[in-house]
Structure formats: structure tokens, C-alpha cells
Design a protein around this motif. Structure first.
Motif, PDB file in Angstrom:
ATOM      1  N   LEU A  32       0.837  -1.203   0.000  1.00  0.00           N
ATOM      2  CA  LEU A  32       0.000   0.000   0.000  1.00  0.00           C
ATOM      3  C   LEU A  32       0.871   1.252   0.000  1.00  0.00           C
ATOM      4  O   LEU A  32       0.590   2.223  -0.704  1.00  0.00           O
ATOM      5  CB  LEU A  32      -0.918   0.012   1.219  1.00  0.00           C
ATOM      6  CG  LEU A  32      -2.153  -0.887   1.192  1.00  0.00           C
ATOM      7  CD1 LEU A  32      -2.913  -0.771   2.504  1.00  0.00           C
ATOM      8  CD2 LEU A  32      -3.064  -0.535   0.040  1.00  0.00           C
ATOM      9  N   GLY A  33       1.929   1.237   0.806  1.00  0.00           N
ATOM     10  CA  GLY A  33       2.815   2.383   0.875  1.00  0.00           C
ATOM     11  C   GLY A  33       3.529   2.648  -0.437  1.00  0.00           C
ATOM     12  O   GLY A  33       3.795   3.808  -0.784  1.00  0.00           O
ATOM     13  N   GLU A  34       3.820   1.591  -1.181  1.00  0.00           N
ATOM     14  CA  GLU A  34       4.492   1.726  -2.482  1.00  0.00           C
ATOM     15  C   GLU A  34       3.511   1.986  -3.610  1.00  0.00           C
ATOM     16  O   GLU A  34       3.923   2.168  -4.762  1.00  0.00           O
ATOM     17  CB  GLU A  34       5.286   0.446  -2.777  1.00  0.00           C
ATOM     18  CG  GLU A  34       6.422   0.190  -1.788  1.00  0.00           C
ATOM     19  CD  GLU A  34       6.909  -1.254  -1.826  1.00  0.00           C
ATOM     20  OE1 GLU A  34       6.327  -2.052  -2.621  1.00  0.00           O
ATOM     21  OE2 GLU A  34       7.829  -1.595  -1.056  1.00  0.00           O
ATOM     22  N   ARG A  35       2.213   1.962  -3.285  1.00  0.00           N
ATOM     23  CA  ARG A  35       1.136   2.166  -4.266  1.00  0.00           C
ATOM     24  C   ARG A  35       1.210   1.157  -5.414  1.00  0.00           C
ATOM     25  O   ARG A  35       0.936   1.472  -6.564  1.00  0.00           O
ATOM     26  CB  ARG A  35       1.166   3.602  -4.796  1.00  0.00           C
ATOM     27  CG  ARG A  35       0.937   4.638  -3.701  1.00  0.00           C
ATOM     28  CD  ARG A  35       0.973   6.046  -4.206  1.00  0.00           C
ATOM     29  NE  ARG A  35      -0.111   6.301  -5.144  1.00  0.00           N
ATOM     30  CZ  ARG A  35      -0.271   7.443  -5.805  1.00  0.00           C
ATOM     31  NH1 ARG A  35       0.605   8.417  -5.633  1.00  0.00           N
ATOM     32  NH2 ARG A  35      -1.280   7.608  -6.626  1.00  0.00           N
ATOM     33  N   SER A  36       1.590  -0.068  -5.048  1.00  0.00           N
ATOM     34  CA  SER A  36       1.671  -1.132  -6.052  1.00  0.00           C
ATOM     35  C   SER A  36       0.459  -2.052  -6.026  1.00  0.00           C
ATOM     36  O   SER A  36       0.362  -2.973  -6.835  1.00  0.00           O
ATOM     37  CB  SER A  36       2.949  -1.958  -5.832  1.00  0.00           C
ATOM     38  OG  SER A  36       2.935  -2.589  -4.564  1.00  0.00           O
ATOM     39  N   VAL A  37      -0.460  -1.812  -5.101  1.00  0.00           N
ATOM     40  CA  VAL A  37      -1.629  -2.674  -4.964  1.00  0.00           C
ATOM     41  C   VAL A  37      -2.669  -2.299  -6.023  1.00  0.00           C
ATOM     42  O   VAL A  37      -2.963  -1.131  -6.234  1.00  0.00           O
ATOM     43  CB  VAL A  37      -2.254  -2.540  -3.569  1.00  0.00           C
ATOM     44  CG1 VAL A  37      -3.531  -3.355  -3.460  1.00  0.00           C
ATOM     45  CG2 VAL A  37      -1.259  -2.982  -2.506  1.00  0.00           C
ATOM     46  N   ALA A  38      -3.218  -3.298  -6.664  1.00  0.00           N
ATOM     47  CA  ALA A  38      -4.347  -3.104  -7.576  1.00  0.00           C
ATOM     48  C   ALA A  38      -5.551  -3.797  -6.959  1.00  0.00           C
ATOM     49  O   ALA A  38      -5.564  -5.012  -6.800  1.00  0.00           O
ATOM     50  CB  ALA A  38      -4.052  -3.669  -8.957  1.00  0.00           C
ATOM     51  N   GLY A  39      -6.558  -3.009  -6.601  1.00  0.00           N
ATOM     52  CA  GLY A  39      -7.724  -3.580  -5.934  1.00  0.00           C
ATOM     53  C   GLY A  39      -7.547  -3.570  -4.428  1.00  0.00           C
ATOM     54  O   GLY A  39      -6.899  -2.699  -3.857  1.00  0.00           O
ATOM     55  N   LYS A  40      -8.095  -4.561  -3.770  1.00  0.00           N
ATOM     56  CA  LYS A  40      -8.169  -4.600  -2.313  1.00  0.00           C
ATOM     57  C   LYS A  40      -7.522  -5.879  -1.798  1.00  0.00           C
ATOM     58  O   LYS A  40      -7.662  -6.945  -2.398  1.00  0.00           O
ATOM     59  CB  LYS A  40      -9.640  -4.560  -1.892  1.00  0.00           C
ATOM     60  CG  LYS A  40      -9.897  -4.731  -0.429  1.00  0.00           C
ATOM     61  CD  LYS A  40      -9.790  -3.433   0.323  1.00  0.00           C
ATOM     62  CE  LYS A  40     -10.274  -3.613   1.760  1.00  0.00           C
ATOM     63  NZ  LYS A  40     -10.371  -2.338   2.476  1.00  0.00           N
TER      64      LYS A  40
END
Length: 318
Positions: A304-312
Motif C-alpha cells: 500500500l505504501g508503495e502504491r503497487s496494490v491493484a484492488g483490495k
């Protein structure tokens, strides 16, 4: 029971999986959780940066889903989603009855664990703050994140035209599947949106990102358009030159869903009463979250901190 506790405000590395006593009920609803959600505020809390600083050690997580063991107003074994103020990254939680949300039979528990925070935030931002009307166009920044995907799902359920802004092709696919009618990449997004709308602009911008794209969000608005501020995952808190608001009679609105829930008893239940039938009849199609074991919670926060998550992301607790 097993619980994942934060032992110091040092980020994901300070999480410890421990055996702890089950919480006491004292007239509240006891829920055995199957899964719990991971949200951006969890990352901020782990670093001691959230506006509400918990006493250590504490259990992170605010949402989950499972079955009722006991409690007023519910049947043992009933499937529910829950908002857990004492933390959801544990196998058993207790909650006040107004924070326990009955689930339709067609919503799996893993899916339901991703519902409360993001979908109720999206509902609040679109319905109450932006006051969306049929036929309006909504632009969603961070459209492949948890709040963004929820907003796109809601736009699809309500028949609103949705434009998604994403950072890469992988996230573009996520946004399209979530219900976006049109997807643009961050680079050059304003010109692309103007072209797509015939230079009229959009009616609503949902912005959980903040940062230096905020001014262009104002420029993207059509007459009487509204920017709804949801957060600042991009790191920067923008400022507004209010003369810009005069040109097209536009507005900038805050959407602090958690604060409204605290201030207005009963609002959460009214929200759920509107979403429940949409879930039950399939109009609200919830994007399936990525399930990870509880032991990977630290990795989920880092992503989440790296903004690499797609979706939840949700954490499996059983």
C-alpha cells in the motif's frame, strides 16, 4: 485466539502474531472473523501518523467478515460484515450492534471483508457529499485502489458514467473490470478527459490521492462540478486558489466518512440499508479482493505504501 498486534509505531516491521485472550462481550455482538480488510489508514496507524493514535500494543484493522457467535439482534451463525473499533486483525471481535452488518447469501465472506470501509466511504462521498444525479460523469483518481474500485463498482450500480485515472496498464485492466466506462493514464490525463467529454468536463471528481494533480482536477470540472477530497495517498496536501471556484461555480468538498459515523448515530445503518438490496440482487458487483494469510499483513502494508496494490487486500484469519 490469534491476533496480529502492533508493538511500536515503527511501521509493518513492528507487527507480531500472538496468542491473546478473546475479547469480552458485555452485551455486544461477538463475531468469529473469517477475513479482515487492509486499508491505507492501517499503514498510517502502524507508523503513528494517523489522526487517532492508539495505545500500544494494539490490533490494527477496522473491518472484517465472519459469523455471529452471540449478541443482541443477531442469530448465532448469521453471516455479517463488521466494523471493529478494537481492531479486526484477530480471530474474534466484539462490536456494537449498529456496527454489525447483515450479509446477503450471495456475498462470500472473503468478499464481504473488503466491503465496509471503502464502499461506505464511496457511498458517502458520492451520495451525500457530491449528491450525484442520474446521467452525471464521475472521474475517479487512484481508480485501481480500494476506494477507487469501490467507487467504480458503485457508479456502475447507479448508472453513472465513470472515468478512471490510473498509473499503468495493469491497473487500467482492474479499473475496466470494476466498471469504468473510460480509462486514462496519469500522464496527460487532463487532456484525455477533456477530449472524452467534448471539452465540457466532468460533474464529479473523487480524489483519494491529493498531491500536485489537484489543480488539474479543478480544471477538469464542468459547470457546477464538485471535487470530493477523500485523502492524500500521494503524500502532498494541496491548496485551493478559491478564485478558480468562481469561474464555473465549482466546489471542493471534504468526505470524512469516519467522522460522520462518529457524529451521527444511525447513519451507518441507513447507508447499509441502501447498499444491501444492491448487493442482494447483483446490481452492486463487488470486485473480488486479493486474499493473503495473516502472516503477510506487513507485506500488504508495504505494498500500500508503495502504491503497487491493484484492488483490495484482505487477510485470511482461519
Amino acid at each position: 485466539m490469534l491476533a496480529l498486534r502492533l508493538t511500536e509505531f515503527a511501521g509493518p516491521d513492528a507487527l507480531r502474531l500472538e496468542e491473546v485472550d478473546e475479547p469480552r462481550a458485555a452485551g455486544r455482538v461477538v463475531v468469529e472473523l473469517d477475513a479482515a480488510g487492509v486499508t491505507y489508514p492501517d499503514l498510517l496507524q502502524s507508523q503513528g501518523l494517523y489522526q487517532v493514535k492508539r495505545e500500544l500494543p494494539c490490533v490494527l484493522g477496522t473491518e472484517g467478515a465472519g459469523t455471529v457467535r452471540e449478541g443482541p439482534g443477531f442469530t448465532p451463525g448469521q453471516r455479517v460484515a463488521v466494523l471493529a473499533s478494537e481492531g479486526a486483525w484477530q480471530q474474534v471481535v466484539v462490536a456494537d450492534d449498529d456496527k454489525v452488518l447483515p450479509l446477503p447469501d450471495n456475498v462470500p465472506l472473503t468478499t464481504a471483508a473488503a466491503l465496509p470501509v471503502n464502499y461506505l466511504t464511496g457511498h458517502f462521498a458520492l451520495r451525500r457529499r457530491a449528491k450525484v444525479e442520474p446521467g452525471e460523469t464521475v472521474l475517479v483518481h487512484g481508480a485501481a485502489g480500494g476506494v477507487g474500485v469501490a467507487a467504480l463498482n458503485l457508479c456502475r450500480a447507479w448508472g453513472l458514467r465513470a472515468i478512471a485515472v490510473v498509473s499503468d496498464d495493469r491497473k487500467a485492466k482492474v479499473a475496466t473490470a470494476a466498471g469504468a466506462d473510460h480509462v486514462v493514464l496519469v500522464d496527460g490525463w487532463l487532456d484525455a478527459v477533456r477530449e472524452y467529454t467534448g471539452r465540457r468536463g466532468v460533474d464529479v471528481v473523487l480524489d483519494p490521492v491529493g498531491g500536485d494533480r489537484f489543480t488539474d482536477s479543478l480544471r477538469s470540472l464542468g459547470p457546477e462540478g464538485r471535487v470530493v477530497v477523500l485523502g492524500f495517498t500521494g503524500g502532498g496536501i494541496p491548496t485551493v486558489k478559491v478564485n478558480r471556484l468562481l469561474l464555473n461555480n465549482t466546489s471542493v468538498l471534504g468526505a470524512g466518512w469516519g467522522e460522520i459515523v462518529r457524529q451521527e448515530p444511525g447513519y451507518l445503518r441507513r447507508q447499509w440499508d441502501e447498499l444491501y438490496p444492491l448487493l442482494a440482487d447483483g446490481r452492486l458487483q463487488v470486485t473480488e479482493p486479493e486474499a493473503r494469510p495473516l502472516t503477510e499483513a506487513g507485506d500488504a502494508l508495504r505494498a500500500l505504501g508503495e502504491r503497487s496494490v491493484a484492488g483490495k487486500i484482505v487477510l485470511s484469519l482461519r
